[in-house]
Scaffold this motif. Structure first.
Motif, PDB file in Angstrom:
ATOM      1  N   UNK A   1       0.891  -1.154   0.000  1.00 37.53           N
ATOM      2  CA  UNK A   1       0.000   0.000   0.000  1.00 37.53           C
ATOM      3  C   UNK A   1       0.929   1.203   0.000  1.00 37.53           C
ATOM      4  N   UNK A   2       0.858   2.022  -1.031  1.00 32.00           N
ATOM      5  CA  UNK A   2       1.841   3.111  -1.124  1.00 32.00           C
ATOM      6  C   UNK A   2       1.130   4.455  -1.229  1.00 32.00           C
TER       7      UNK A   2
ATOM      8  N   UNK B   1       3.845   8.774  -3.792  1.00 32.75           N
ATOM      9  CA  UNK B   1       4.839   7.854  -4.353  1.00 32.75           C
ATOM     10  C   UNK B   1       4.388   7.316  -5.708  1.00 32.75           C
TER      11      UNK B   1
ATOM     12  N   UNK C   1       6.614   7.643  -8.994  1.00 27.71           N
ATOM     13  CA  UNK C   1       6.955   6.568  -9.936  1.00 27.71           C
ATOM     14  C   UNK C   1       6.545   6.988 -11.345  1.00 27.71           C
TER      15      UNK C   1
ATOM     16  N   UNK D   1       0.104 -13.217  -6.789  1.00 25.29           N
ATOM     17  CA  UNK D   1       0.086 -11.990  -7.574  1.00 25.29           C
ATOM     18  C   UNK D   1       1.426 -11.799  -8.250  1.00 25.29           C
ATOM     19  N   UNK D   2       1.376 -11.297  -9.472  1.00 23.32           N
ATOM     20  CA  UNK D   2       2.609 -11.096 -10.200  1.00 23.32           C
ATOM     21  C   UNK D   2       3.193  -9.730  -9.887  1.00 23.32           C
TER      22      UNK D   2
ATOM     23  N   UNK E   1       3.310  -6.096  -7.569  1.00 22.34           N
ATOM     24  CA  UNK E   1       2.955  -5.364  -6.358  1.00 22.34           C
ATOM     25  C   UNK E   1       2.293  -4.061  -6.799  1.00 22.34           C
TER      26      UNK E   1
ATOM     27  N   UNK F   1       3.399  -0.999  -6.393  1.00 18.92           N
ATOM     28  CA  UNK F   1       4.405  -0.159  -7.053  1.00 18.92           C
ATOM     29  C   UNK F   1       4.776  -0.746  -8.415  1.00 18.92           C
ATOM     30  N   UNK F   2       4.836  -2.079  -8.474  1.00 19.79           N
ATOM     31  CA  UNK F   2       5.172  -2.741  -9.732  1.00 19.79           C
ATOM     32  C   UNK F   2       4.122  -2.494 -10.803  1.00 19.79           C
TER      33      UNK F   2
ATOM     34  N   UNK G   1       4.588   0.975 -12.095  1.00 15.70           N
ATOM     35  CA  UNK G   1       5.785   0.983 -12.939  1.00 15.70           C
ATOM     36  C   UNK G   1       5.463   0.395 -14.323  1.00 15.70           C
TER      37      UNK G   1
END
Lengths: 348, 296
Positions: free
Chosen positions: A235-236, A240, A244, A298-299, A301, A303-304, A307
């Protein structure tokens, strides 16, 4: 015998993606896609049936084709897409008819997966940081899409209770982000400056579009029953997410924010619906352990996922839209599916 | 030595008929990808970077203004979850930052402070509060912090009734909520560590309250403090009362099974009342020994 699957909302992003994924599965015999509009992606063996938006044709299809699995991916969770009246027809009335047909006498349906949204939990300062599937929302639902989804879940719950022989998975997906999907969040992140609510830096949990498709496939394959949160790990803060994305924030006033977003909408800059504005103020987290315990991984995250989305944005800014130029042509599709001259089982 | 020829390679296929195989495209292996985080804000909103800046700014205040003095800090575990429970006072409570700062600097492990959701709903304040380790006091949050992450969690069972009391009621503990903190500690299987704090009451004493303003602001209370008499800027500055903090003996529940959905209500209330008594008596004891509000 292979499975016979009905996909609702074939022309929507999720319906199309799911049908493509199902086509690659040799255990699936028949895929029937239902929608008011024509499919927007190239499909090889999925049969498209045009219906009206509230599926009055449905019980006949279920009876005629002996469907054993329904993937209900037609639910509208983005209220900027259409009027609230249309949304009500599609979500509430559509689901009601769908489940009525699935529970009719002699129905062969044994597995159902419904793609719902985390909007049913709402977002408020009183929330737990991680919603579990058993949690109820803290405040009563005020926005139209939330109320509509809650009504849908009411029908879904009743159906599951009345039909214990059917494994029904209700997937509550977090806000989705990904290379190909357009949502208010992805639109916001591609603006030169990203709107944020001044004084708040909420933590969000997103999910990559591929993981959503994988989760629906997983639910169908393993015949999951019950409610499952679908949300990536991590959880970001919104700041952030913007970092990103390499964007600066445009602070909206924390009071009368709805008025400001209305101005942004009128100017045609961005449509931030009220339910998303709440999330951009207080954030929302879903406890995703239940689906993981069922064996799903899950593949991406959070943040991923952001991205991956930004990589696609960068690529698109260089080479332009990845438009496949696909258009559904009735005659061509009919020819490929039904002509005896076509070598079936060989990819064109 | 000659290499033995593998048999499989020499054996001709039995049938030469070519069967067109329509294999589905190989799905990408669903192995998780890396997590490209850029910030250090954790899932509770706490940022160790921001927290260390806050510690650096607050440290002179802690050492030279409040001159905080601890007794029995060694009773706080250096690893594993524990629920720190303290009395709560001061219009803008000065005890929470003092306890969190003291434990973090001494033990070098983070402390999460549970508080009313009012903070989270307030712009700017809510964000800073979360970055500095504030978490909304929800049972699920506390359980996850204590049970799954084995963190130190600070809670004031009096809630906002503690800091909302006026000066003439200082050091008289309010009701300890409904004993939710005991239930959470039982469920999480962690000890409760009571802390008695002397000094916070005098750092920002409330003379009287304006309930109508509080209602209009949506705040738990709106105080008129003695500090306000020194001007508008001084309203946010605490008086330099001497802080003394005494850590009492940990209370654990070895006979209770953790992770149960429900616990005996009477047991919870008894334990809650016992802990309240323990802190209350420690406070009276500390006040008996205190010669001066300002010098201890």
């Amino acid at each position: 015998m292979g499975r016979r699957i009905l996909v609702t909302g074939l022309a929507t992003y999720w319906g199309g993606r799911l049908a493509q994924a199902l086509e690659a599965d040799p255990d699936v015999d028949v895929i029937i896609g239902l929608d008011t509009r024509r499919p927007t992606v190239a499909l090889e063996r999925t049969e498209y049936v045009r219906s009206d938006e509230n599926y009055s044709i449905l019980s006949r299809i279920v009876r005629a084709t002996g469907i054993d699995t329904i993937a209900h991916t037609f639910l509208v969770v983005d209220s900027t897409q259409m009027s609230s009246r249309t949304m009500h027809e599609i979500n509430v009335i559509g689901t009601m008819n769908l489940l009525a047909a699935a529970s009719a006498a002699g129905s062969t349906v044994r597995t159902v997966a419904v793609k719902s949204s985390a909007h049913v939990y709402g977002s408020s300062p009183k929330d737990p940081y991680w919603f579990r599937e058993t949690d109820r929302r803290v405040n009563s639902a005020r926005t139209k899409v939330e109320r509509s989804l809650l009504e849908v879940e009411g029908y879904v719950r009743d159906f599951a209770r009345d039909n214990p022989h059917v494994s029904l998975a209700l997937l509550r997906c977090s806000n989705v982000i990904g290379p190909d999907l357009a949502t208010p969040i992805t639109k916001a992140l591609t603006l030169p400056v990203v709107p944020k609510v001044a004084g708040f830096d909420p933590r969000l949990q997103l999910i990559h579009e591929d993981d959503v498709v994988a989760a629906i496939m997983f639910a169908l394959e393993h015949r999951l029953a019950g409610i499952y949160n679908v949300a990536a790990d991590g959880m970001i803060p919104w700041s952030e997410v913007c970092a990103i994305a390499g964007r600066h924030g445009l602070p909206l006033p924390p009071v009368a924010t709805a008025l400001t977003t209305e101005i942004l909408r009128r100017l045609g800059i961005i449509d931030l619906p009220p339910e998303l504005l709440q999330v951009l103020t207080y954030g929302r987290g879903l406890d995703n352990r239940r689906l993981k315990e069922a064996g799903f991984s899950y593949r991406y995250t959070t943040a991923g996922a952001v991205e991956a989305f930004m990589e696609a944005v960068r690529l698109r800014s260089t080479i332009g839209d990845r438009d496949t130029g696909y258009r559904y042509e009735d005659d061509v599709e009919q020819f490929f599916r039904h002509s005896p001259s076509v070598n079936r089982g060989v990819r064109p | 030595m000659a290499q033995p020829e593998p048999e499989a390679r020499t054996a001709a296929p039995a049938t030469t008929e070519i069967v067109p195989v329509n294999l589905p495209p190989v799905a990408a292996a669903p192995e998780p990808l890396a997590d490209p985080r850029t910030g250090d804000v954790d899932e509770w909103g706490r940022s160790e970077n921001i927290r260390s800046i806050v510690r650096r700014i607050y440290d002179p205040m802690y050492r030279h203004w409040f001159r905080a003095e601890w007794e029995g800090m060694d009773k706080i575990p250096t690893e594993g979850g524990a629920l720190l429970v303290a009395n709560h006072a001061g219009a803008i409570p000065s005890d929470a930052p003092a306890i969190m700062h003291g434990v973090e600097t001494e033990l070098g492990r983070p402390v999460y402070g549970l508080a009313d959701h009012f903070f989270k709903g307030t712009p700017v304040v809510g964000t800073l509060w979360a970055r500095a380790g504030g978490v909304v006091a929800h049972p699920d949050n506390a359980y996850r912090l204590l049970r799954h992450q084995q963190q130190l969690v600070l809670v004031f069972p009096e809630g906002s009734k503690g800091p909302a009391k006026t000066y003439n009621e200082r050091y008289r503990l309010r009701r300890f909520g409904r004993g939710g903190f005991v239930e959470i500690a039982m469920r999480a299987g962690v000890p409760i560590i009571p802390i008695a704090v002397v000094g916070a009451e005098e750092s920002m004493p409330i003379l009287f309250k304006l309930p109508s303003v509080a209602r209009a602001l949506g705040a738990p209370y709106f105080p008129i403090t003695a500090n306000m008499a020194l001007g508008p800027l001084a309203a946010a500055v605490h008086f330099p009362a001497k802080f003394k903090l005494r850590v009492l003996d940990p209370v654990s529940f070895p006979d209770v099974e953790p992770a149960q959905p429900r616990y005996s209500r009477s047991r919870i209330m008894d334990e809650s009342e016992a802990i309240r008594q323990q802190i209350q008596e420690a406070l009276f004891d500390m006040l008996r020994q205190r010669r001066s509000v300002w010098f201890g």
